[in-house]
Each structure stands twice: as structure tokens, then as C-alpha cells.
Design a protein around this motif. Sequence first.
Motif, mmCIF file in Angstrom:
data_model
loop_
_atom_site.group_PDB
_atom_site.id
_atom_site.type_symbol
_atom_site.label_atom_id
_atom_site.label_comp_id
_atom_site.label_asym_id
_atom_site.label_seq_id
_atom_site.Cartn_x
_atom_site.Cartn_y
_atom_site.Cartn_z
ATOM 1 N N GLN A 95 29.146 11.672 -9.971
ATOM 2 C CA GLN A 95 29.600 12.757 -10.826
ATOM 3 C C GLN A 95 29.073 14.065 -10.249
ATOM 4 O O GLN A 95 27.969 14.119 -9.678
ATOM 5 N N ALA A 130 33.150 15.031 -24.554
ATOM 6 C CA ALA A 130 32.278 14.040 -23.928
ATOM 7 C C ALA A 130 30.804 14.415 -23.957
ATOM 8 O O ALA A 130 29.991 13.695 -23.382
ATOM 9 N N SER A 131 30.433 15.496 -24.628
ATOM 10 C CA SER A 131 29.032 15.944 -24.580
ATOM 11 C C SER A 131 28.606 16.552 -25.915
ATOM 12 O O SER A 131 29.373 17.285 -26.538
ATOM 13 N N ASP A 178 32.040 9.594 -22.997
ATOM 14 C CA ASP A 178 31.581 9.776 -21.619
ATOM 15 C C ASP A 178 31.459 8.430 -20.917
ATOM 16 O O ASP A 178 31.943 8.253 -19.790
ATOM 17 N N HIS A 202 33.846 7.129 -17.735
ATOM 18 C CA HIS A 202 33.276 6.688 -16.456
ATOM 19 C C HIS A 202 33.736 5.272 -16.115
ATOM 20 O O HIS A 202 34.146 4.987 -14.982
ATOM 21 N N LEU A 209 35.278 15.834 -17.347
ATOM 22 C CA LEU A 209 34.672 15.700 -18.667
ATOM 23 C C LEU A 209 34.061 17.030 -19.084
ATOM 24 O O LEU A 209 33.409 17.705 -18.268
#
Length: 297
Positions: free
Chosen positions: A13, A50-51, A79, A83, A95
Amino acid sequence: MSRAKLPGHPHYQNFPDTGQYPLIGPGDPPPFITYNDHGQAPLLLVADHASPFFPAAMNQLGLADWVLERHVAWDIGSDLLTHCLADALDAQAVLAGFSRLIVDPNRQLDDPTAFVQVSDGIAIPGNLDLDAEQKALRVQSFFRPYHGTIAARLDRFQAQGIVPALISVHTCTPVFDRVVRPWHVGVMWDRDPRIAVPLMENLRSMDGVCIGDNEPYSGRHPHDFTIDFHAEPARLPHVGIEVRQDLVQDEPGAARWAAILAQALRPILSDPGLFAPLEESEPNPGTEHIPALQAMP
């Protein structure tokens, strides 16, 4: 740009240099993260929520730490799921690196929920009485870089003569407003059935998998942004996926459901005829008023 490898995952990433964004300081989470940048599938995965993280200077918008663990701050497990799905399909992924409470990247900017003041009964103190300048700084620091990266990835595909597919990955709570959600996976779509309809058919053929057709959320929501902006005007093949959070909140669960989704998606994505603009004589309603990315405030 820096990069790191996730434990148990074969790909890297990548993180942008955060110094170029006015609200993001050294050591703060970035506006976006990319994963498997050299994936070979003609496909881009995106994860808007995603965060749960905030830059230090934003003081979590006045929220207690426990709120960051709730669905109001992010799509729990999205997330991990993104992945794992990127690994399974050898797909590139983008993301979001910030909490949707700062600015929701899947909302049009004139929608009140783009800078939500109350979410699932939780007041968001730092979003009260925002002025235009404060909103513009958030757009410049978070919203624009995330969507600019998605646009650049799609443009790169098309420069190679590829019409890519776009899959938007979300997760949802198993219970909302005291209503139990029975669906394991919700498939969100509007006028393009090319991925959505066979995906539902393939998932329904699997034992014990409960599928929602535009449930618990609909791909026809008038204020959604990501697919409406990036996929529909260009008529790219696309679909939105919602997986229940209790199923993917840890790595084994995310890997299991990514494998289920990949099994259902592979025969669809193996058809070369999929990767072409949707043949349609009429424009998609609701897309013509979405501003160009470069014109966003």
C-alpha cells in the motif's frame, strides 16, 4: 510517496506526501491510500469510508475515542475487505484515509450529510456552524485528493485502451434503528445491470448467502457521489457492494467474504465484452448536475 507491506498480504500500500494538504500535518493520516498499484485486472476498487482517523489538529471534531470505533466514523472492516478482494482479483485499489465525519467522500458537497452534524443520534461538535472557508479547506485537503486519485487511475486505464470496471466497497451495520438486517451482502446498482445482476445470481447460488438487491442501501440514492461521478457519466461497468460489518471486522472474516465475492465476480470479469461503455441512448438522470472535479470548491 511512501509504501508499506501489510502483514499477510502480497501487495504494497502506498501513501502520498501529506505536506501538500493544508489541514494535514506530519504524521497525520493521508487523504488516500492506494493498494496493489500494479494490479493487472482491468478493475479499480474504491473504499470511500475505509478509515476512522483525523488529523491531530482537528481534535477528532470534539468526539470521544469510542466514537471512532463506531460505524458513524467509518465502514468497519471495509479496509480489510478491500485489501483481501484486491489480492483475490489482482485489482488496484484506492481507499480514503480519513473519517467520513470530516467530509463524506460519497456525498455531493451541497448535501447536508456531506458535513454531517448528527449521525445515528451522535452529535458531531466540530461540524456545527462550519463556514464556507472551513468546508473548502476540508474539500481541498481530503475530498479532492481522494477523488482526484480515483479519476487519475481510471484515466490511466483508458489511456491504455482499457475501459475499466469500478467496484465501490462498503460495509453496513447488522442492526440499524432497531431493525435487524438479514443480508450478508447488499448489491447497489442503478441503470447498469452488467455486473450487479449476474453478481446477485452467482451469490444466491451459494449455500447460506443472503443477498440484498439495493438493500440495505440503494444505488439509486440521489446524493451518492463516487459511482455517479466516476462511472455513470463515462458509462463504465460498475457496482456497489455492502457487506455486513460483523462478517468482516477481522482479517479471517474479511478474507472469507472476499473469497466469496471473488468467486462470484470472476466469471463476470472474465467476459471481455464487459469492458466497454454501456450502450444507452439516454443520459443517466442525476449525473448532469454533478460538477467537474477541477471545479469543486
